[in-house]
Design a protein around this motif. Sequence first.
Motif, short mmCIF file in Angstrom:
data_model
loop_
_atom_site.label_atom_id
_atom_site.label_comp_id
_atom_site.label_asym_id
_atom_site.label_seq_id
_atom_site.Cartn_x
_atom_site.Cartn_y
_atom_site.Cartn_z
N ALA A 50 0.81 -1.23 0.00
CA ALA A 50 0.00 0.00 0.00
C ALA A 50 0.84 1.28 0.00
N GLY A 128 -1.25 1.02 4.50
CA GLY A 128 -0.45 -0.07 5.06
C GLY A 128 0.11 0.24 6.43
N ASP A 158 -5.42 2.64 7.23
CA ASP A 158 -5.49 2.57 8.69
C ASP A 158 -5.38 3.95 9.34
N ASN A 183 -16.32 0.39 3.67
CA ASN A 183 -16.25 0.01 5.10
C ASN A 183 -15.89 1.21 5.97
N ARG A 187 -18.07 3.18 8.99
CA ARG A 187 -17.58 3.32 10.38
C ARG A 187 -17.50 4.80 10.78
N ASP A 250 -5.05 3.12 -2.70
CA ASP A 250 -3.70 3.64 -2.42
C ASP A 250 -3.23 4.53 -3.57
N1 LIG Z 1 -1.13 -4.72 -1.09
C1 LIG Z 1 -1.24 -4.07 0.06
O1 LIG Z 1 -0.29 -3.93 0.85
C2 LIG Z 1 -2.55 -3.44 0.39
C3 LIG Z 1 -2.74 -3.02 1.68
N2 LIG Z 1 -3.86 -2.34 2.06
C4 LIG Z 1 -3.92 -1.81 3.41
O2 LIG Z 1 -4.62 -2.75 4.21
C5 LIG Z 1 -5.09 -2.07 5.36
C6 LIG Z 1 -6.53 -2.44 5.53
O3 LIG Z 1 -7.19 -1.93 4.36
P1 LIG Z 1 -8.62 -2.49 3.94
O4 LIG Z 1 -9.06 -1.77 2.71
O5 LIG Z 1 -8.59 -3.97 3.92
O6 LIG Z 1 -9.42 -1.97 5.20
P2 LIG Z 1 -10.94 -2.21 5.53
O7 LIG Z 1 -11.25 -1.26 6.61
O8 LIG Z 1 -11.74 -2.15 4.29
O9 LIG Z 1 -11.01 -3.72 6.06
C7 LIG Z 1 -9.95 -4.28 6.84
C8 LIG Z 1 -10.50 -5.46 7.61
O10 LIG Z 1 -10.57 -5.07 8.98
C9 LIG Z 1 -11.91 -4.95 9.38
N3 LIG Z 1 -11.99 -3.67 10.10
C10 LIG Z 1 -11.49 -2.50 9.70
N4 LIG Z 1 -11.70 -1.56 10.63
C11 LIG Z 1 -12.38 -2.15 11.63
C12 LIG Z 1 -12.89 -1.72 12.86
N5 LIG Z 1 -12.75 -0.43 13.25
N6 LIG Z 1 -13.55 -2.59 13.66
C13 LIG Z 1 -13.67 -3.87 13.25
N7 LIG Z 1 -13.21 -4.35 12.10
C14 LIG Z 1 -12.57 -3.51 11.30
C15 LIG Z 1 -12.73 -4.94 8.08
O11 LIG Z 1 -14.03 -5.38 8.30
C16 LIG Z 1 -11.90 -5.88 7.23
O12 LIG Z 1 -12.13 -7.21 7.60
C17 LIG Z 1 -4.91 -0.56 5.10
O13 LIG Z 1 -3.78 -0.04 5.77
C18 LIG Z 1 -4.68 -0.52 3.59
O14 LIG Z 1 -3.90 0.60 3.20
C19 LIG Z 1 -4.95 -2.08 1.11
O15 LIG Z 1 -4.76 -0.76 0.66
C20 LIG Z 1 -4.94 -3.03 -0.06
C21 LIG Z 1 -3.59 -3.26 -0.67
#
Ligand SMILES: NC(=O)C1=CN([C@@H]2O[C@H](COP(=O)(O)OP(=O)(O)OC[C@H]3O[C@@H](n4cnc5c(N)ncnc54)[C@H](O)[C@@H]3O)[C@@H](O)[C@H]2O)[C@@H](O)CC1
Length: 323
Positions: A50, A128, A158, A183, A187, A250
């Motif tokens: 990311a 990330g 995050d 998502n 939230r 990203d």
């Molecule tokens: N190739 C990579 O390294 C990638 C990394 N990524 C990073 O992955 C991390 C997570 O991104 P996502 O798009 O998956 O995040 P999401 O918030 O869409 O989902 C992450 C997971 O955690 C859960 N979750 C998130 N916040 C929560 C909360 N407050 N309470 C309960 N459950 C929660 C979600 O339901 C899901 O299962 C981020 O830092 C993002 O930048 C993504 O950008 C995708 C690509």
Amino acid sequence: MQSVMIGGPHLEVDALCILRSISPALDPTKHKGQAGKIAVIGGCREYTGAPYFAAISALKIGADLSHVFCTKDAAPVIKGYSPELIVHPLLEESYNIREEEKTSISKKVLDEVDKWMERFDCLVIGPGLGRDPFLLDCVSDIMRHARRSNVPMVIDGDGLFLVTNCVDLVKGYPLAVLTPNVNEYKRLVNKVLNCEVNDQDGPQQLLSLAKSIGGVTILRKGQSDYISDGAAVRSVSIYGSPRRCGGQGDILSGSVAVYVAWARELVSKGKFDANPTMLGCIAGSTLMRKAASVAFADKKRSTLTTDIIECLGRSLEAICPVG
Ligand SMILES: NC(=O)C1=CN([C@@H]2O[C@H](COP(=O)(O)OP(=O)(O)OC[C@H]3O[C@@H](n4cnc5c(N)ncnc54)[C@H](O)[C@@H]3O)[C@@H](O)[C@H]2O)[C@@H](O)CC1
Ligand SMILES: Nc1ncnc2c1ncn2[C@@H]1O[C@H](COP(=O)(O)OP(=O)(O)OP(=O)(O)O)[C@@H](O)[C@H]1O
Ligand SMILES: [Mg+2]
């Protein structure tokens, strides 16, 4: 002064006009750095793609320098992806430090990042980043310092987890841009408006959310991107692709960071009469969506984020030829 029409009574904007108006000519009298210096704060043991996606996208769109501030574990991995990025292994996660050294380490992290802060034209906070409590506390301090230095910040990934749990970090800061996905938006609405997402009048709810947090600009990502600074709401529906592979947000965060930096410079010179963060979101979203459509036309179902990144240059050239 060019008061760009950023949308009439309807929400869709003349996105191509705005993208062309903000994209700078390649000026032979400029020196390295003047086209933009971006810093991504993100990258941990769990995620290294990311921050790379966000940082390299900023460079490929036209920033001169792109830095990544990440944890020691992530640094060699991200450095290995590209020599173009300046990668600082400064952040720390809890598992790697003892309780009694936390205070001294968080001060050291802040001092190190602070040495660079004033040089940046925009930060991207969160790709990330992960959710380690100690790391997020350090990033909270970095954000407070960035605000004091009036550095724009795009909050994604995050970083949105952090801000949703501590809205004061961005409350009342007009140079903050939040870029929630489905998502993350849900939230944020739950936490700030204390209700469910209501798409009966999505734009109005987005405007209320931005107004309630105060001053920030929110780009709600989706089939159309909706953008509001609490005063106006605009949408970008042009281009885009049906592929939902991870990493596209990203790219968007890096794209918005460059365009916010460029728009802010134009507004400060009196060339625009609009909110630079709104302009930056419109332009950044448009370019990302164009690149996604160009990549999808070629790669179809197997389109990856890396394919989209490779299409950023030719997509911008198609809309705004460098001449
Ligand atoms: N190739 C990579 O390294 C990638 C990394 N990524 C990073 O992955 C991390 C997570 O991104 P996502 O798009 O998956 O995040 P999401 O918030 O869409 O989902 C992450 C997971 O955690 C859960 N979750 C998130 N916040 C929560 C909360 N407050 N309470 C309960 N459950 C929660 C979600 O339901 C899901 O299962 C981020 O830092 C993002 O930048 C993504 O950008 C995708 C690509
Ligand atoms: N259904 C859709 N149709 C077309 N384009 C979309 C759709 N959903 C999102 N996009 C575009 O993709 C970009 C990334 O949005 P997405 O929701 O994938 O972010 P994300 O989940 O944060 O991505 P990441 O995996 O990087 O975290 C948005 O800016 C938007 O323009
Ligand atoms: Mg994301």
